[in-house]
Design an enzyme around this catalytic site. Structure first.
Site, mmCIF file in Angstrom:
data_model
loop_
_atom_site.group_PDB
_atom_site.id
_atom_site.type_symbol
_atom_site.label_atom_id
_atom_site.label_comp_id
_atom_site.label_asym_id
_atom_site.label_seq_id
_atom_site.Cartn_x
_atom_site.Cartn_y
_atom_site.Cartn_z
ATOM 1 N N GLY A 12 0.698 -0.660 0.125
ATOM 2 C CA GLY A 12 -0.162 0.236 -0.079
ATOM 3 C C GLY A 12 0.604 1.113 0.002
ATOM 4 O O GLY A 12 0.246 2.566 0.249
ATOM 5 N N VAL A 17 -0.621 6.167 3.769
ATOM 6 C CA VAL A 17 -0.011 5.894 5.614
ATOM 7 C C VAL A 17 1.436 5.217 4.706
ATOM 8 O O VAL A 17 2.116 5.298 5.476
ATOM 9 C CB VAL A 17 -0.444 4.877 6.061
ATOM 10 C CG1 VAL A 17 0.218 3.997 7.387
ATOM 11 C CG2 VAL A 17 -1.819 5.065 7.098
ATOM 12 N N ARG A 38 -0.647 -1.808 -7.740
ATOM 13 C CA ARG A 38 -1.754 -2.614 -7.586
ATOM 14 C C ARG A 38 -2.196 -3.600 -9.199
ATOM 15 O O ARG A 38 -2.054 -4.519 -9.330
ATOM 16 C CB ARG A 38 -3.644 -1.444 -7.459
ATOM 17 C CG ARG A 38 -4.387 -2.355 -7.494
ATOM 18 C CD ARG A 38 -5.585 -2.320 -7.342
ATOM 19 N NE ARG A 38 -5.373 -1.124 -6.629
ATOM 20 C CZ ARG A 38 -6.634 -0.650 -6.178
ATOM 21 N NH1 ARG A 38 -7.856 -0.403 -6.660
ATOM 22 N NH2 ARG A 38 -6.734 -0.089 -4.957
ATOM 23 N N SER A 109 -7.468 0.091 13.281
ATOM 24 C CA SER A 109 -8.177 0.692 12.893
ATOM 25 C C SER A 109 -8.600 1.504 14.435
ATOM 26 O O SER A 109 -9.207 0.808 14.933
ATOM 27 C CB SER A 109 -9.190 1.004 11.783
ATOM 28 O OG SER A 109 -10.762 2.129 11.988
ATOM 29 N N TYR A 138 -15.808 -2.711 8.246
ATOM 30 C CA TYR A 138 -14.697 -2.617 8.223
ATOM 31 C C TYR A 138 -14.360 -2.761 9.248
ATOM 32 O O TYR A 138 -12.979 -3.550 9.309
ATOM 33 C CB TYR A 138 -14.643 -0.868 7.629
ATOM 34 C CG TYR A 138 -13.021 -0.908 7.849
ATOM 35 C CD1 TYR A 138 -11.958 -0.624 6.624
ATOM 36 C CD2 TYR A 138 -12.933 0.522 8.271
ATOM 37 C CE1 TYR A 138 -11.557 0.151 6.604
ATOM 38 C CE2 TYR A 138 -11.165 0.522 9.101
ATOM 39 C CZ TYR A 138 -10.416 0.450 7.670
ATOM 40 O OH TYR A 138 -9.329 1.247 7.684
ATOM 41 N N LYS A 142 -10.403 -5.518 10.261
ATOM 42 C CA LYS A 142 -9.635 -5.467 11.420
ATOM 43 C C LYS A 142 -9.499 -5.696 12.021
ATOM 44 O O LYS A 142 -8.201 -6.120 12.973
ATOM 45 C CB LYS A 142 -10.227 -3.107 11.049
ATOM 46 C CG LYS A 142 -9.812 -2.901 10.031
ATOM 47 C CD LYS A 142 -8.465 -2.941 9.348
ATOM 48 C CE LYS A 142 -8.143 -1.902 8.824
ATOM 49 N NZ LYS A 142 -6.565 -1.450 7.618
ATOM 50 N N ARG A 189 -13.850 21.192 0.552
ATOM 51 C CA ARG A 189 -15.052 21.741 0.502
ATOM 52 C C ARG A 189 -14.658 23.126 0.755
ATOM 53 O O ARG A 189 -15.630 24.600 0.254
ATOM 54 C CB ARG A 189 -16.216 20.912 1.350
ATOM 55 C CG ARG A 189 -16.683 20.148 1.219
ATOM 56 C CD ARG A 189 -17.678 19.412 1.600
ATOM 57 N NE ARG A 189 -18.614 20.108 1.172
ATOM 58 C CZ ARG A 189 -19.497 20.669 2.564
ATOM 59 N NH1 ARG A 189 -19.253 20.713 3.462
ATOM 60 N NH2 ARG A 189 -20.530 21.045 2.119
#
Length: 309
Positions: A12, A17, A38, A109, A138, A142, A189
């Site tokens: 990753g 990270v 990937r 996480s 999720y 984890k 935003r």
């Protein structure tokens, strides 16, 4: 335990990270850092991952690869988030074991902790209560990966450890508004509202939930320190020890960006967990402290953001 002569694989490496780990390792003189895009290695492909690890056999693996997103993405793509995160972590952890790789670090996480967890949240609070429903799939993925690391520690003596970061921000974050976390979405935003000269900005939620925010470069420094020291103990929280409300965060972002309009909080939008503050006393006892203050970190993040160039 690793040093700059060792071969290290960052799974990753292109994400927030992973890229912070790459910066930290580079600064510390690591010259044999393995990466794969990937297209080069699909981490969902078990055979490909096993073959890669068997061939390369790095001394250490940092597992920073994951399918990530904010409240909306987590809640609407529940099956995708559960399956893909289970598969990526299981392929890398089990593949490392089968290849005889002794050391790795898994990035867990803070959403793994119970929704109504006592604050600050100690590592011992894991699995002591129901999860936040919006990101439960999720979180379960984890938790499963963290437990797989623990199980390899106990059954096989592997030095497979897990860290639990606070909510992260920094360069290479995801700024897609439909899938990003609260801070990158707010930063983008607010910047766009400032550029248009808007008189007001709508902010999701009531503004009352509190979040602990850690610059990703501080996380990378902590994790490379742990790897170099040969840490092989139970999961560790990695946070700064302080939090602020979403309202305070929005006001801070507005100040950094230069937006002078009115902030309007839309309470019809989901808030998520009321508070997520980690108890990081254990890693502090090992000698680590964060060094990047929030406003300075936000300035660095904005300077590196693709939408602000």
């Amino acid at each position: 335990m690793i040093d700059p002569d060792d071969c290290v694989y960052v799974a990753g490496h292109g994400g927030m990270v992973g890229s912070a780990l790459m910066r930290c390792l580079g600064e510390r003189g690591y010259g044999r850092v393995l990466t794969r895009t990937r297209a080069e290695l699909d981490l969902l492909d078990q055979r490909a991952v096993y073959a890669f690890l068997e061939t390369e056999r790095p001394a250490y693996i940092f597992i920073a690869a994951a399918r990530v997103g904010g409240i909306e993405a987590n809640n609407s793509l529940r099956a995708d988030f559960l399956f893909e995160n289970l598969q990526i972590a299981a392929n890398l952890i089990q593949g490392a074991h089968l290849a005889g790789i002794e050391q790795l670090m898994f990035f867990a996480s803070n959403c793994m902790y119970p929704r109504d967890c006592a604050q600050p949240m100690p590592e011992s609070a894991l699995l002591t209560g129901p999860l936040e429903p919006t990101n439960e799939p999720y979180a379960i993925a984890k938790i499963a990966a963290l437990k797989l690391c623990e199980s390899h520690q106990r059954q096989h003596g592997r030095r497979y450890v897990s860290v639990v970061p606070a909510s992260l921000y920094g360069p290479n974050d995801n700024y897609e508004l439909g899938s990003s976390h609260v801070l990158p979405a707010l930063l983008r935003r607010t910047h766009e509202a400032h550029a248009r000269g808007d008189a007001e900005l709508a902010v999701w939620g009531s503004g009352t939930p509190r979040r602990e925010l850690l610059h990703v470069d501080d996380l990378a420094t902590a994790c490379v320190m742990l790897a170099e020291a040969g840490y092989d103990g139970p999961p560790l929280n990695v946070g700064c020890g302080a939090d602020l409300s979403i309202r305070e965060l929005a006001e801070t972002v507005a100040r950094v960006v230069g937006f002078r309009g009115r902030l309007v909080f839309d309470a019809s939008r989901p808030d998520g967990v009321a508070r997520k503050l980690l108890d990081s006393t254990r890693i502090a006892a090992l000698g680590w402290r964060p060094t990047i203050a929030l406003e300075e970190g936000l300035r660095r993040t904005l300077a590196a953001a693709p939408f602000a160039r």
